[in-house]
Design a protein around this motif. Structure first.
Motif, PDB file in Angstrom:
ATOM      1  N   LEU A  63     -65.626  72.154 -55.094  1.00 25.30           N
ATOM      2  CA  LEU A  63     -67.129  72.244 -55.111  1.00 25.30           C
ATOM      3  C   LEU A  63     -67.716  71.192 -55.676  1.00 25.30           C
ATOM      4  O   LEU A  63     -68.964  71.085 -55.612  1.00 25.30           O
ATOM      5  CB  LEU A  63     -67.536  73.689 -55.738  1.00 25.30           C
ATOM      6  N   VAL A 108     -65.981  68.810 -46.845  1.00 26.00           N
ATOM      7  CA  VAL A 108     -65.982  70.421 -47.053  1.00 26.00           C
ATOM      8  C   VAL A 108     -65.045  70.865 -48.121  1.00 26.00           C
ATOM      9  O   VAL A 108     -64.002  70.698 -48.349  1.00 26.00           O
ATOM     10  CB  VAL A 108     -65.653  71.010 -45.773  1.00 26.00           C
ATOM     11  N   ARG A 121     -64.141  74.562 -50.046  1.00 31.85           N
ATOM     12  CA  ARG A 121     -64.430  75.910 -50.301  1.00 31.85           C
ATOM     13  C   ARG A 121     -63.341  76.606 -51.395  1.00 31.85           C
ATOM     14  O   ARG A 121     -62.398  76.093 -51.878  1.00 31.85           O
ATOM     15  CB  ARG A 121     -63.715  76.585 -49.102  1.00 31.85           C
ATOM     16  N   GLU A 141     -67.093  80.662 -51.483  1.00 33.19           N
ATOM     17  CA  GLU A 141     -68.183  79.691 -51.523  1.00 33.19           C
ATOM     18  C   GLU A 141     -67.550  78.524 -51.166  1.00 33.19           C
ATOM     19  O   GLU A 141     -66.720  77.989 -51.185  1.00 33.19           O
ATOM     20  CB  GLU A 141     -68.420  79.496 -53.193  1.00 33.19           C
ATOM     21  N   VAL A 142     -68.678  77.734 -50.324  1.00 32.63           N
ATOM     22  CA  VAL A 142     -68.386  76.553 -49.520  1.00 32.63           C
ATOM     23  C   VAL A 142     -69.858  75.717 -49.672  1.00 32.63           C
ATOM     24  O   VAL A 142     -70.745  76.085 -49.818  1.00 32.63           O
ATOM     25  CB  VAL A 142     -68.712  77.078 -48.071  1.00 32.63           C
ATOM     26  N   ARG A 143     -69.201  74.437 -49.771  1.00 34.82           N
ATOM     27  CA  ARG A 143     -70.332  73.368 -50.165  1.00 34.82           C
ATOM     28  C   ARG A 143     -69.773  72.094 -49.134  1.00 34.82           C
ATOM     29  O   ARG A 143     -68.609  71.898 -48.948  1.00 34.82           O
ATOM     30  CB  ARG A 143     -70.403  72.841 -51.570  1.00 34.82           C
ATOM     31  N   VAL A 144     -70.780  71.672 -48.600  1.00 33.78           N
ATOM     32  CA  VAL A 144     -70.817  70.412 -47.564  1.00 33.78           C
ATOM     33  C   VAL A 144     -71.182  69.336 -48.172  1.00 33.78           C
ATOM     34  O   VAL A 144     -72.591  69.286 -48.521  1.00 33.78           O
ATOM     35  CB  VAL A 144     -70.995  71.064 -46.261  1.00 33.78           C
ATOM     36  N   TYR A 145     -70.743  68.268 -48.208  1.00 35.83           N
ATOM     37  CA  TYR A 145     -71.325  66.975 -48.554  1.00 35.83           C
ATOM     38  C   TYR A 145     -71.348  65.903 -47.593  1.00 35.83           C
ATOM     39  O   TYR A 145     -70.375  65.869 -46.939  1.00 35.83           O
ATOM     40  CB  TYR A 145     -70.711  66.231 -50.007  1.00 35.83           C
ATOM     41  N   ASP A 158     -75.572  67.388 -51.010  1.00 35.47           N
ATOM     42  CA  ASP A 158     -75.274  68.461 -50.575  1.00 35.47           C
ATOM     43  C   ASP A 158     -76.250  68.838 -49.413  1.00 35.47           C
ATOM     44  O   ASP A 158     -77.323  69.071 -49.714  1.00 35.47           O
ATOM     45  CB  ASP A 158     -75.396  69.382 -51.847  1.00 35.47           C
ATOM     46  N   THR A 193     -75.208  71.932 -47.517  1.00 34.95           N
ATOM     47  CA  THR A 193     -74.870  73.091 -47.091  1.00 34.95           C
ATOM     48  C   THR A 193     -75.600  74.023 -46.310  1.00 34.95           C
ATOM     49  O   THR A 193     -75.408  74.587 -45.205  1.00 34.95           O
ATOM     50  CB  THR A 193     -74.045  73.846 -48.542  1.00 34.95           C
ATOM     51  N   VAL A 223     -70.150  75.847 -42.508  1.00 39.45           N
ATOM     52  CA  VAL A 223     -69.762  76.853 -43.485  1.00 39.45           C
ATOM     53  C   VAL A 223     -68.944  78.050 -42.953  1.00 39.45           C
ATOM     54  O   VAL A 223     -68.085  78.445 -43.669  1.00 39.45           O
ATOM     55  CB  VAL A 223     -71.189  77.166 -44.196  1.00 39.45           C
TER      56      VAL A 223
END
Length: 505
Positions: A184, A222, A224, A228-232, A238, A240, A247
């Motif tokens: 994350l 990505v 996870r 909870e998931v975050r994408v950069y 960020d 997301t 996601v």
């Protein structure tokens, strides 16, 4: 520590092109900083702010500093400046303009002329002191007496050079060894070097390689952890909220925790890649509209509690196949030269840029550009900094047209001009330039608007030739605009060495 000591070090760095001298000057002031001062000092010497954006641009700061008499003697401390910047960052809502002006007036009114110049550049993001993050990283290592590789790895994994500096100076290599990948939290991506041909890359890397499509997409990372998931992005922004479809896919993967490296791409109904700008347009909006992004992954940095950064690529690819096999970029392991050439042709036929050829024995070098990953494209391309644009004539009258192009100085100085071009500019790009460039204006004369080095453009060219016309000693041949790169900063543009490497042998 007096703030003037930081300003003096910055001036010393700006006054020399010697990387060794820059590192020595920076290391001295970092070493002299007290424990509470290290974080802001390292951030400032890197040209950044711990607080991020302050909501105070050129207009606000310029209005404040105009008419203020500078102090005769330096009295400001690092702590006082840092506290004022914290207050600026925390000022919002009704009456915030007046409060911000009061804080700026109090800060700049107690600064000497040199300190005022430094603060204006720092607050507006225009500090040009020749100290990029790489040089400051070297200085942190020297100040702490810690091996550079250890500092560099900790900084890349933590995403914070100031925080890494605090740990290095307080606990040395032992404390830095505790820095690891944290699901994350974004990790600086591994980068590739250009190769002249598939055969050349294979000869360099040997048979233990993976050859995969190089997509004309936007880099994503990505993370996870549970649900909870975050994408950069590649710059660790960020996004997301802007990519709900990615996601959703991440939440369906058969794992409890994972970190994946890859590309996102907008596709046509026929499955071919849409223009790069259509992919990038999604990164600034929480609404997907009609453009749906499809992720393609090529690396796995963590899976179900196990960090894989130091494992060979072959192990990471096996993990990727196990968790996201259907989302993998098309790749061949250990192909023959003929198979690799056919894969390259297939990538081009599918509308992609070319191929990536990667050493299967290599670890993931976060934030580094090395020879373990090599990219082969159909034509030469360079990511260059836009230094200015000339007003057009004829049908382009009233439009900013002919671009001045610069390559990055690896020593941290100003970009080095290597050519001009007006080719490849569509009417839409001309209109965009004319509206956008004045927002980045540094100065202008009758013919040209000169820009702050903030905009990166991808240039396609036939080659490079020796030239006395430009400061870099080289000039681009038949350069044409491919696209702008809003996903890249000037610090990620190609260097003058990369440009010179295209000279005929």
């Amino acid at each position: 520590m007096l703030f003037a000591e930081v300003v003096a070090a910055s001036a010393e760095v700006a006054g020399t092109r010697s990387r060794t001298a820059k590192i020595a000057a920076l290391a001295a002031v970092i070493r002299a900083a007290g424990p509470a001062d290290v974080r802001p000092v390292v951030a400032w010497l890197s040209g950044g702010l711990l607080q991020g954006r302050l909501g105070a641009g050129w207009r606000t700061v310029g209005r404040t500093v105009d008419g203020l008499e500078p102090a005769d003697e330096p009295t400001l401390t690092v702590e006082e400046v840092s506290r004022a910047l914290d207050e600026l960052a925390g000022t919002s809502g009704a009456g915030s303009v007046a409060r911000r002006d009061a804080v700026l007036t109090g800060l700049l009114g107690h600064a000497t002329a040199a300190e005022q110049r430094f603060l204006v550049g720092l607050i507006t993001g225009e500090l040009r002191q020749g100290a990029l993050a790489g040089v400051v990283t070297d200085a942190v290592a020297r100040a702490a007496g810690v091996p550079l590789d250890v500092v560099r790895r900790a900084a890349m994994l933590s995403g914070s050079l100031p925080g890494t500096a605090v740990a290095a100076l307080s606990g040395g290599a032992v404390e830095l060894a505790g820095f690891g990948l944290e699901v994350l939290r974004g990790v600086s991506p591994m980068l590739a070097s250009p190769a002249e041909s598939v055969d050349g890359a294979l000869a360099d890397l040997g048979p233990e390689v993976s050859v995969e499509f190089k997509l004309d997409g936007a880099r994503i990372q990505v993370h996870r952890l549970g649900e909870e998931v975050r994408v950069y992005t590649r710059t660790l922004r960020d996004i997301t909220a802007s990519v709900p479809e990615i996601v959703a896919l991440a939440r369906e993967l058969p794992c409890s925790s994972v970190v994946l490296d890859g590309e996102s791409l907008a596709l046509t109904d026929a499955g071919r890649p849409r223009p790069f700008q259509e992919t990038m347009s999604r990164f600034g909006s929480a609404e997907s509209g009609e453009t749906v992004l499809r992720p393609y992954f090529f690396d796995c940095l963590h899976l179900d509690g196990r960090d894989l950064l130091d494992e060979p690529l072959s192990v990471r690819v096996d993990a990727l196949q196990a968790v996201a096999g259907e989302l993998r970029i098309p790749a061949l392991a250990r192909p023959t030269p003929d198979e690799a050439a056919a894969h390259y042709a297939a990538a081009l036929a599918a509308g992609h840029e070319g191929v990536m050829i990667k050493d299967l024995t290599s670890p993931y070098a976060a934030g580094r550009r090395g020879r373990a990953w090599q990219k082969v494209k159909q034509v030469h391309t360079l990511d260059l900094v836009v230094l200015g644009a000339e007003w057009g004539y004829g049908r382009r009258t009233g439009m900013l047209s002919n671009l001045h192009l610069g390559a990055r100085d690896p020593g941290g100085g100003d970009p080095i001009m290597v050519g001009k071009t007006f080719k490849g500019l569509t009417d839409a790009l001309l209109r965009w330039q004319t509206e956008e460039f004045p927002l980045h204006e540094r100065e202008r004369d009758e013919h040209t608007v000169f820009l702050r080095p903030e905009i990166v453009v991808e240039i396609e060219l036939d080659g490079v030739q020796v030239s006395r016309r430009y400061p870099g000693g080289v000039a681009l041949r038949f350069a044409r605009v491919l696209r702008y790169r809003p996903d890249k900063s000037a610090a990620e543009a190609d260097t003058i060495e990369a440009v010179r490497s295209l000279l005929p042998e």
